[in-house]
Design an enzyme around this catalytic site. Structure first.
Site, short mmCIF file in Angstrom:
data_model
loop_
_atom_site.label_atom_id
_atom_site.label_comp_id
_atom_site.label_asym_id
_atom_site.label_seq_id
_atom_site.Cartn_x
_atom_site.Cartn_y
_atom_site.Cartn_z
N PRO A 226 0.82 -1.21 0.00
CA PRO A 226 0.00 0.00 0.00
C PRO A 226 0.86 1.26 0.00
O PRO A 226 1.92 1.30 0.62
CB PRO A 226 -0.79 -0.08 1.30
CG PRO A 226 -0.72 -1.50 1.71
CD PRO A 226 0.53 -2.06 1.15
N GLY A 227 0.39 2.26 -0.69
CA GLY A 227 1.03 3.56 -0.65
C GLY A 227 2.27 3.72 -1.49
O GLY A 227 3.00 4.69 -1.37
N GLY A 229 2.31 4.03 -4.73
CA GLY A 229 2.07 4.85 -5.91
C GLY A 229 1.42 4.11 -7.06
O GLY A 229 1.57 4.51 -8.21
N LYS A 230 0.69 3.06 -6.77
CA LYS A 230 0.04 2.30 -7.85
C LYS A 230 -1.06 3.13 -8.51
O LYS A 230 -1.12 3.23 -9.74
CB LYS A 230 -0.56 0.99 -7.30
CG LYS A 230 0.50 0.06 -6.72
CD LYS A 230 -0.09 -1.22 -6.19
CE LYS A 230 -0.97 -1.03 -4.98
NZ LYS A 230 -0.22 -0.58 -3.79
N THR A 231 -1.88 3.74 -7.68
CA THR A 231 -2.94 4.59 -8.23
C THR A 231 -2.33 5.75 -9.01
O THR A 231 -2.78 6.09 -10.10
CB THR A 231 -3.81 5.13 -7.09
OG1 THR A 231 -4.20 4.03 -6.26
CG2 THR A 231 -5.04 5.82 -7.61
N GLU A 446 15.14 1.68 26.96
CA GLU A 446 15.62 2.20 25.68
C GLU A 446 17.14 2.25 25.63
O GLU A 446 17.75 1.92 24.61
CB GLU A 446 15.03 3.59 25.40
CG GLU A 446 13.51 3.62 25.26
CD GLU A 446 12.98 2.66 24.20
OE1 GLU A 446 13.72 2.35 23.24
OE2 GLU A 446 11.83 2.21 24.34
N HIS A 449 18.51 -1.11 24.71
CA HIS A 449 18.54 -1.35 23.26
C HIS A 449 19.75 -0.68 22.64
O HIS A 449 20.49 -1.27 21.85
CB HIS A 449 17.30 -0.74 22.59
CG HIS A 449 16.02 -1.49 22.81
ND1 HIS A 449 15.89 -2.84 22.53
CD2 HIS A 449 14.80 -1.07 23.23
CE1 HIS A 449 14.64 -3.21 22.79
NE2 HIS A 449 13.96 -2.16 23.22
P1 ADP Z 1 -1.23 2.99 -3.77
O1 ADP Z 1 -2.29 3.14 -4.79
O2 ADP Z 1 -0.07 2.17 -4.22
O3 ADP Z 1 -1.72 2.54 -2.44
P2 ADP Z 1 -1.10 5.80 -4.13
O4 ADP Z 1 -0.80 5.87 -5.58
O5 ADP Z 1 -2.49 6.03 -3.74
O6 ADP Z 1 -0.61 4.42 -3.53
O7 ADP Z 1 -0.13 6.78 -3.38
C1 ADP Z 1 -0.58 7.64 -2.39
C2 ADP Z 1 0.17 8.93 -2.44
O8 ADP Z 1 1.52 8.75 -2.09
C3 ADP Z 1 0.20 9.56 -3.80
O9 ADP Z 1 -0.90 10.35 -4.03
C4 ADP Z 1 1.48 10.36 -3.78
O10 ADP Z 1 1.25 11.60 -3.18
C5 ADP Z 1 2.35 9.57 -2.86
N1 ADP Z 1 3.28 8.72 -3.60
C6 ADP Z 1 3.34 7.38 -3.53
N2 ADP Z 1 4.32 6.90 -4.31
C7 ADP Z 1 4.90 7.96 -4.92
C8 ADP Z 1 5.96 8.11 -5.86
N3 ADP Z 1 6.65 7.06 -6.33
N4 ADP Z 1 6.27 9.35 -6.25
C9 ADP Z 1 5.60 10.42 -5.77
N5 ADP Z 1 4.59 10.34 -4.90
C10 ADP Z 1 4.22 9.13 -4.45
ZN ZN Z 2 11.95 -2.07 23.53
MG MG Z 3 -4.30 3.05 -4.39
#
Ligand code: ADP
Ligand code: ZN
Ligand code: MG
Length: 634
Positions: A226-227, A229-231, A446, A449
């Site tokens: 997740p997150g 940048g697939k979308t 801490e 560690h």
């Molecule tokens: P996913 O669909 O993989 O869960 P998103 O495409 O929704 O992730 O990414 C969420 C946000 O994170 C994007 O709108 C962007 O702002 C940031 N982000 C993620 N990957 C990148 C990237 N490679 N370059 C720039 N921004 C990114």
């Molecule tokens: Zn600890």
């Molecule tokens: Mg997404």
């Protein structure tokens, strides 16, 4: 199966409840009306009231012989309505009424109609409703039979059943003409961009490809955590090719009202066909496209949506230029029918960014905010291994928010560094007030560690220690930052890591002679590493290079499943125990050897609450005139 029936049952129950409620309400109204305003009296009483001039109006139902009369104006709300039955041989009634100036008639329309309205409303209305919806259902089913997918629309009819016009799909499909995003907005991910470049250029000019006879992939699957940048990438493809972008999320398919998912799929592709060339993006495709044979509980609804999706994908004319992009973080759970050639035949990994990628992403998002010129983003990039693009974008935003809070005119380095903590470890928790003793325990924990980490050869240097509680629940943490990234981890590094994780508890044991629950997260992590060493990485002599487990989902940090006999599982447990215990021993030994430093640093930490890696190392490496005595026996 289960869910489908459940939903169907739910809408049936809802509908029956509504019908019952209507029936009850109507009956209740009539019952109260009757009870309140109609008073039964005897005929002799009636005559007495006539004599006493108490009666204003009389109506006789010639059929039933029931006399209704009032003691006041019928329009008046307080007027009581009386009822009695005509005594058979009373011939003088008319004369008597005339004598007392009572208005009388032989038609009693109210009574007669009342009964009819009563019957009609209390029984006819609910039956009517039932018949109406039954008819609707029937019609919809018939329509569905003529259409392409009967089973689907049958359930669609059920979805609308009793709930008005919900049967009509009102698919919320975002058809963006301009996504406003291009590959320039996506940092890192060069391999993914390269794969997608071809799709973009196909969409730009489908004819160029069809002239040669080349077939562009119908679909590609963006796979990654997740997150990452697939979308964003999917939008960028549309932006590069300058084509419309249709987005739908897999979770929208599996809806509250059964059957609408399939209608949405149909709508989506209908629109896409009209607007081709274009991109259809299906986010979280795993929610629809789960492997159909997985597990005992299947989901009819989802299966139908998946089938619909597959038929739609097979149905469209490939030369028109519709490319379906899917995104998932669970590629292993996808139905094989989805990934066979001609559907999502291309798989494009979108991985977590590496050091250079992280810095590039930070740079892109830093453009959106005002920064002090001396801000060094590479420090943030180095401190955030494992952070996704979304995390990094979030950090920049958090930094900007903090800058506003602190009254800075531009984002400072400090804002940035703080925001790393906010995103990675949860915001500093202001409300948790630790008692002096608790603070002491956390400080020793801490420092434990940190000292174990610092006394190891290859471990990443400690960059920060803090005992300021976070909202994530952590009462403190020790941050280690690698100079640069490495992708292979040796067995020794794993053992070191386990020892570092055990360092917190070990310090508590040495100083307070007692364990607290503060180490639970450490214990979990240490156990996880040890278990992976045994079952996945073949790092033990006892089992050698045999895979004893299988990771279920490598993107969501899924637990691994054992794939061995019961007896072996027992041995695995013992081996895991041994490895963690070894780390625990090492931590205890190290801390005993550095007992004085442990005291000194944790006292310093208690006072300052947050100390940097340099401060820590300054105290730790300062020569106090005696070398640490490494114990020969523990
Ligand atoms: P996913 O669909 O993989 O869960 P998103 O495409 O929704 O992730 O990414 C969420 C946000 O994170 C994007 O709108 C962007 O702002 C940031 N982000 C993620 N990957 C990148 C990237 N490679 N370059 C720039 N921004 C990114
Ligand atoms: Zn600890
Ligand atoms: Mg997404």
């Amino acid at each position: 199966m289960e869910m489908n029936n459940k939903k169907r049952r739910q809408s049936m129950i809802l509908y029956v409840i509504i019908a019952l409620a209507v029936m009850l309400a109507v009956q209740q109204t009539f019952a109260t009306f009757q009870r309140k305003s109609i008073k039964n009296v005897s005929y002799s009483e009636f005559l007495t009231m006539v004599e006493q001039n108490k009666i204003k109006e009389v109506e006789l139902n010639t059929g039933t012989g029931i006399i209704r009369f009032t003691d006041g104006d019928t329009k008046d709300k307080d007027t009581t309505i009386y009822e009695t039955t005509l005594f058979p041989d009373d011939d003088g009634l008319v004369a008597r009424l005339q004598q007392h100036e009572v208005k009388f008639s032989a038609q009693i329309p109210d009574t007669r109609n009342d009964l009819w309205i009563y019957l009609l409303l209390s029984y006819g209305l609910p039956i009517g409703i039932m018949v109406f919806f039954g008819w609707r259902l029937n019609r919809r089913m018939k329509k569905a039979m003529d259409g392409d997918d009967p089973s689907m629309d049958f359930s669609s009819g059920f979805g609308g059943f009793g709930m008005g016009n919900l049967g009509k799909s009102n698919a919320k499909i975002v058809g963006e003409k301009e996504t406003g995003v291009t590959f320039k907005d996506v940092a890192g991910q060069d391999e993914a961009k390269e794969s997608l470049q071809e799709i973009a250029s196909f969409l730009e000019d489908p004819k160029k490809y069809s002239d040669i006879g080349a077939r562009c992939p119908r679909g590609a699957l963006l796979v990654g955590p997740p997150g990452t940048g697939k979308t964003l990438l999917a939008k960028a493809v549309a932006g590069e090719a300058n084509v419309p972008f249709f987005q739908i999320s897999g979770s929208e398919f599996v809806e509250m009202f059964v059957g609408r998912g399939a209608a949405k799929v149909r709508d989506l592709f209908k629109q896409a066909n009209e607007k081709a060339p274009c991109i259809v993006f299906i986010d979280e495709i795993d929610t629809v496209g789960k492997r159909r044979d997985a597990g005992l509980t299947t989901n009819d609804e989802r299966e139908q949506n998946l089938n619909k999706l597959l038929t739609e994908m097979d149905g469209f004319d490939n030369n028109k230029g519709i490319v379906v992009l899917g995104a998932t973080n669970m590629p292993d759970s996808l139905d094989i029918a989805l990934t066979r050639p001609g559907r999502f035949d291309r798989r494009i990994p979108v991985e977590l960014p590496d050091l250079a990628g992280r810095e590039a992403i930070l740079n892109i998002h830093a453009h959106d905010v005002k920064m002090e010129p001396n801000v060094d983003l590479s420090i943030v990039a180095r401190a955030t291994p494992g952070a996704s693009g979304a995390d990094l974008a979030n950090m920049i935003n958090e930094a900007a928010l903090r800058a506003v809070r602190m009254g800075h005119r531009r984002v400072t380095q400090e804002d940035l560094v703080e925001s790393v903590d906010v995103v990675i470890a949860g915001e500093k928790k202001k409300s948790t007030v630790l008692s002096e003793h608790e603070k002491q325990v956390v400080a020793y924990h801490e420092t434990g560690h940190a000292i174990v980490a610092a006394s190891q050869k290859g471990s990443a240097p400690v960059s920060k220690i803090t005992i300021v509680p976070r909202t994530s629940g952590a009462l403190g943490f020790t941050m280690q930052v690698d100079e640069d990234e490495h992708f292979l981890t040796t067995a020794q590094e794993m053992r070191d890591k386990i020892a570092v994780l055990c360092g917190g508890r070990a310090a508590e044991e040495i100083i307070f002679g007692e364990a607290t629950n503060g180490a639970s997260n450490d214990i979990q992590k240490a156990t996880q590493i040890a278990r992976a060493m045994v079952t996945q990485y073949g790092m033990t002599e006892r089992f050698g290079m045999v895979a004893l487990g299988q990771q279920r989902n490598r993107y969501l940090g899924g637990a691994s499943e054992l794939t061995c006999s019961e007896g072996t599982a027992e041995d695995i447990d013992k081996e895991v125990q041994r490895i963690v215990e070894e780390g625990h021993r090492e931590a205890l030994d190290t801390l005993r050897a550095h007992r004085f430093k442990l005291h000194e640093i944790s006292r310093y930490l208690q006072r300052k609450e947050t100390i940097t890696g340099e401060e820590f190392m300054r105290i730790f490496t300062r020569d106090d005139g005696f070398a640490p005595t490494l114990p020969t026996m523990s």
